[in-house]
Design an enzyme around this catalytic site. Structure first.
Site: not given
Ligand code: DGJ
Length: 717
Positions: A452, A517
């Site tokens: 991430d 997301d």
């Molecule tokens: C952002 C990501 O896009 C989410 O899927 C998740 O992993 C969160 N971060 C976790 O902090």
């Protein structure tokens, strides 16, 4: 008045099965692309072609039409955006007039080298053909031989002359939870520039451009496409000059200083031409990603169904709950369990612990092994979330190494999600990160990392005050490469608050992208349809989210959520304890359908379908042998008309006879469709030729908003 005598041009051509590019250089100047389009005859007279493109000179302009070359030069009178802008360290402008020194085609790679002795610069352009994908990789390099350091403010990847007949171009503009917003921008005099200076590719701008010629639709007509392969600060410039010509430039949006003997790359871009509409373009780019960009550790292994616990538990990790979720996920069909954010340091929310990549013993007293063994006992593999580039001030790492953070002295700091970015241009930082990740991968059986990156870079300078947007990206690449070398079996997903780091640069070293997301299937469907222009379905993470979508508040039916997810790399991401028995059965059914079809869908072709009504958004996957297909037709809004119209299929064998079935006829709501007489809905279905299906189409029932029809087809002869 004497006008220049151009003499006879030198010409070169490059061919892939679906396109030809012709280059011409007059008087040893940098070559220009004088033709890009459908394949030309083998014996085409390139000199005549080049000369036929010489532009007339009008009034009140220079006594020449400045060349729109692969690197248009201010020093040659080009008055639009130049492909290079450089100064020496004393501020003198380097007005290049490159002279071609060599040009040669070696097995499909055409390389031009040009020098400007006065400026002490060498410019190289490389065009590399990939006949199997019909894509051409391009790159420019600039090297300095002068005594004074050279500051290159801008170096474009080889510049493309764009068709002057196209009314508009397609680009991507979005934001968090709305990545890949496709939009059409009319060509207009002047510069249209998208500049991303965020230190990652950005939600707002997938770096790509498509130029459809008039009349181009999904299946027919001509279209040109290009995408820039760099995961950080970039600039895409589309310009129409006052003489009506058009160009596209792509490059890194950060200056670089070259000492004598040093060189810089523009970074690579990829281009393709299609004579078979936007789908033809999509197939070239998808094939290219499959064959040359993404390399799976185990290519024969089908893309496993994920279960990701993020939207189920967030930071509240309890072993018993996670084990329970794992059991439920396995029961429904998951094959990989991904432990998301919250397992390390003392991370009970997003304010602490980034940087402390040690298992939180409060939550996991015996480490991760008990969870991993449980997951494996259920027949799944285990994946782990990490965000290596980041640090919270509230962490042991920040306390021990405050100087590792990008936080220039005397500047007011800024946070994003309460976190800071580590300076990866400092080798001590990357060594440390490699050490931690290597140790985790060594200690535990982890077959996938969700990597991430949740904030933009600001104040992007290193400890010496030098710019680092470009070097930071290379440092991330190097760190991932090093880790992959040490752990070649581990797959990596590129995530950045959803889809803020998606491009062919990061994909060279990763295996999946977290597109967004947003697990809202309605939004997802739009994004996935747009993203398929450049990304094949098997690398596009797509999860079935909670009944009440956490990012949009929408409530969507399980069948719709699951159908959308199964067109990508499928996963589930919700508290599975919320599922009603019906929802669980539906999810299990769609998961099974994904498993039965992923083998051919992940190497077949994807086609967007021309919607028969404005509320319809449809696509289909066709197997490589064209012997089966699955069509997905979503109703995105309340139907516009009293009944539906025929949906024309695509990509089929013209003479093949296909038996078709509406797979989810049981989902026809009598409130939306009172009567549906098509044999599609009966178990034996209907049989028609590919030609009829592509030209006559099939009529589907009326659907409520946010429902999806699935049509399966199998060739009979
Ligand atoms: C952002 C990501 O896009 C989410 O899927 C998740 O992993 C969160 N971060 C976790 O902090």
């Amino acid at each position: 008045m004497r006008f220049p005598d151009f003499g006879t041009p030198e010409c070169w051509r490059l061919d892939t099965p679906a396109q030809t590019l012709v280059f011409a250089s007059w008087r040893k100047h940098l070559p220009s692309i004088v033709y890009w389009g459908a394949p030309l005859a083998t014996g085409e007279d390139l000199t005549a072609l080049a000369d036929s493109q010489l532009r007339p000179i009008g009034n009140a302009v220079l006594d020449l039409v400045p060349e729109l070359s692969i690197c248009p030069e201010e020093g040659r009178g080009f008055q639009g955006q130049p492909g290079i802008r450089a100064y020496d360290s004393e501020g003198r402008v380097l007005l290049t007039q490159f002279r071609l020194e060599s040009a040669g085609n070696d097995a499909g790679t055409l390389r031009f080298t040009a020098r400007d002795e006065g400026c002490g610069l060498t410019y190289t352009a490389i065009f590399r053909c990939f006949p199997d994908s019909d894509v051409i990789e391009v790159e420019a390099r600039l090297s300095s031989e002068g005594d004074l350091p050279v500051r290159a403010e801008w170096l474009a990847a080889p510049v493309l002359a764009l068709p002057e007949t196209a009314p508009d171009f397609i680009e991507y503009a979005g934001r968090w939870t709305q990545e890949f917003g496709e939009r059409r921008v009319p060509f207009a005099r002047g510069i249209h520039m998208r500049e991303a200076r965020r230190g990652r590719t950005g939600h707002d701008h997938f770096p790509a451009l498509i130029v459809p010629q008039p009349g181009c639709n999904f299946d027919s007509g001509e279209a040109y496409g290009t995408t820039f392969a760099f995961s950080g600060a970039h600039r895409v410039i589309v310009e129409e000059t006052p003489d009506g010509r058009r160009q596209c430039q792509m490059g890194v949006a950060e200056a670089v200083t070259l000492a004598k003997g040093e060189a810089v790359s523009s970074e690579k871009a990829y281009l393709a031409f299609s004579g078979s509409g936007l789908n033809g373009l999509a197939q070239s780019f998808q094939r290219h990603v499959r064959n040359h960009i993404v390399a799976f550790p185990e290519p024969a292994r089908p893309r496993p169904v994920h279960y990701n616990c993020w939207e189920a538990v967030y930071f509240d990790h309890r072993l018993d709950v996670l084990k329970d979720l794992a059991e439920r996920a396995a029961r429904i069909g998951a094959e990989r369990f991904v432990l998301d954010d919250g397992w390390f340091g003392k991370r009970d929310d997003d304010t602490t612990s980034l940087g402390d990549w040690h298992v939180d013993r409060r939550k996991y007293p015996d480490g991760l092994a008990p969870l991993i063994e449980h997951v494996e006992g259920l027949g799944m593999r285990f994946g782990l979330w990490v965000e290596p580039e980041m640090v919270n001030l509230e962490s042991d790492l920040a306390r021990t190494h405050p100087d590792w953070i990008i936080l220039p002295q005397g500047r007011e700091p800024m946070t994003g999600r309460g976190q800071h970015v580590l300076d990866l241009t400092n080798p001590a930082v990357t060594d440390h990160l490699f050490g931690r990740l290597d140790a985790l991968l060594g200690e535990y059986r982890i077959d996938y990392l969700k990597w991430d990156m949740n904030r933009d870079l600001t104040l992007a300078i290193d400890r010496d005050g030098m710019p680092l947007l470009r070097r930071q990206v290379h440092a991330v690449y190097a760190l991932i490469d090093r880790l992959r070398e040490a752990h070649p079996a581990v797959e990596i997903e590129s995530c950045a608050s959803g889809g803020a780091r998606i491009d062919y640069g990061i994909l060279k070293r990763t295996h999946r992208v977290w597109l967004s997301d947003s697990n809202d299937a309605h939004e997802r469907w739009k994004m996935q349809n747009a993203a398929m222009q450049f990304l094949p379905p098997e690398i596009v993470g797509s999860h079935v989210g909670p009944r009440h979508c956490h990012t949009s508040g929408r409530e969507l039916a399980m069948a719709f959520r699951a159908a959308v997810a199964m067109t990508g790399h499928m996963g589930f991401e919700m508290d599975l304890r919320e599922l009603t028995p019906d929802e669980e059965a539906t999810l299990a059914r769609y998961t099974q359908l994904y498993k039965e079809n992923r083998g051919w869908m992940h190497c077949g072709s994807q086609h967007r379908l021309q919607p028969p009504r404005p509320e319809i958004m449809a696509q289909m996957s066709v197997s490589e042998e064209k012997d089966r297909f699955l069509a997905f037709s979503a109703t995105m809004a309340v139907p516009h008309s009293e009944t539906t119209g025929p949906l024309r299929l695509a990509g089929l064998d013209e003479n093949g006879k296909y038996r078709l079935r509406l797979l989810n006829a049981d989902e026809i709501s009598p409130r939306a469709t009172r009567w549906f007489g098509s044999p599609l809905a009966v178990p034996e279905g209907l049989a028609l030729s590919g030609g009829a299906l592509m030209r006559s189409g099939i009529v589907l029932p009326l659907g409520f908003p946010d429902t999806m029809w699935l049509v399966e087809g199998t060739r009979e002869n």
